[in-house]
Enzyme design. Structure first.
Site, PDB file in Angstrom:
ATOM      1  N   LYS A  84     -19.230  35.182  13.351  1.00 57.91           N
ATOM      2  CA  LYS A  84     -20.225  34.141  13.064  1.00 57.91           C
ATOM      3  C   LYS A  84     -21.529  34.816  12.647  1.00 57.91           C
ATOM      4  O   LYS A  84     -22.071  35.655  13.385  1.00 57.91           O
ATOM      5  CB  LYS A  84     -20.435  33.332  14.342  1.00 57.91           C
ATOM      6  CG  LYS A  84     -20.676  31.870  14.141  1.00 57.91           C
ATOM      7  CD  LYS A  84     -20.728  31.241  15.517  1.00 57.91           C
ATOM      8  CE  LYS A  84     -20.910  29.779  15.480  1.00 57.91           C
ATOM      9  NZ  LYS A  84     -21.196  29.254  16.828  1.00 57.91           N
TER      10      LYS A  84
HETATM   11  C1  E4P Z   1     -21.644  25.837  16.672  1.00 59.99           C
HETATM   12  O1  E4P Z   1     -20.869  26.705  16.356  1.00 59.99           O
HETATM   13  C2  E4P Z   1     -22.703  25.982  17.672  1.00 59.99           C
HETATM   14  O2  E4P Z   1     -22.233  26.868  18.651  1.00 59.99           O
HETATM   15  C3  E4P Z   1     -23.045  24.704  18.380  1.00 59.99           C
HETATM   16  O3  E4P Z   1     -22.300  23.615  17.887  1.00 59.99           O
HETATM   17  C4  E4P Z   1     -24.495  24.435  18.526  1.00 59.99           C
HETATM   18  O4  E4P Z   1     -24.688  23.212  19.178  1.00 59.99           O
HETATM   19  P1  E4P Z   1     -26.030  22.808  19.913  1.00 59.99           P
HETATM   20  O5  E4P Z   1     -26.967  22.252  18.899  1.00 59.99           O
HETATM   21  O6  E4P Z   1     -25.601  21.766  20.904  1.00 59.99           O
HETATM   22  O7  E4P Z   1     -26.570  24.039  20.574  1.00 59.99           O
END
Ligand code: E4P
Length: 223
Positions: A84
């Site tokens: 990522k």
């Molecule tokens: C996606 O890969 C992220 O880890 C995640 O969905 C972020 O979500 P949040 O806005 O609840 O932190």
């Protein structure tokens, strides 16, 4: 549409895997910090053993070389690791170079359709628009999903859209109808998708009626 769990909590992943409904997992540094207690690497390896689907591991370096070093390191942990990488100038270069090496990436922190387009062009296998965080600032997160789904189909681009930052079950339905390939969600949202008050009430009622009928039969036989 595929369903990913957005967590680094092994217990949650094990439970959802037993239900047979998860196709992968996404993690990030904040989700790792929530569980802690072991190295990020060991948690990732454990997750990869539970699910054969893609498991996203996020880099934290700010420079390209640092992202590449972390990305290659994560990719060696298991065959189903996806690196990522945040949307930024350095991130785009890292995605391009990792793709050249055959390492799959998930471009994260996407908040606009143009950012998604660039990530897909750079060769990201997955692109992650954060819809909840957009909704939080009074913008319509689902518009980005809808536009990206249309754009990728129109131009026959390969990246898969992961609807991220999901806050509630309605987001999942909307993402599926908007053409997202994947929705990644907290365990709680997955549980909320399972339950309906009428289902839960129905289960209790069926059991009560069954018990009543059996008791009446037993009483009759005992006469
Ligand atoms: C996606 O890969 C992220 O880890 C995640 O969905 C972020 O979500 P949040 O806005 O609840 O932190």
């Amino acid at each position: 549409m595929k369903i990913f769990l957005d967590t680094a909590d092994i217990d949650e992943i094990r439970i959802a895997a037993r239900w047979g409904v998860i196709d992968g997992v996404t993690t990030n540094p904040s989700l790792y910090a929530k569980v802690g207690g072991a190295s990020y690497e060991s948690i990732l390896q454990e997750i990869c053993k539970i699910t054969p689907g893609p498991v996203s591991a996020e880099v934290v370096a700010a420079d390209v070389e640092g992202m590449l070093t972390e990305g290659r390191h994560f990719a060696r942990l298991a065959a189903n690791i996806v690196v990522k990488v945040p949307m930024c100038e350095e991130g785009l270069e890292a995605i391009t170079r990792l793709a050249d090496e055959g390492i799959k990436t998930n471009c994260t922190l996407i908040f606009s359709t143009n950012q998604g387009l660039l990530a897909a062009k750079a060769g990201a296998s997955f692109i992650s628009p954060f819809i909840g965080r957009l909704d939080d600032i009074n913008e319509d997160g689902m518009t980005v999903i809808r536009e990206l789904a249309e754009l990728l189909a129109l131009h026959e681009m390969d990246a898969e859209i992961i609807t991220a930052s999901i806050r509630h079950p309605l987001h999942v339905t909307q993402a599926a109808l908007a053409g997202a390939h994947i929705a990644t969600m907290p365990f709680k949202v997955l549980q909320q998708m399972i339950h309906h008050p009428l289902t839960d009430k129905g289960i209790v009622q069926f059991r009560a009626d069954w018990d009543k009928a059996r008791a009446e039969l037993a009483a009759k036989k005992g006469e």
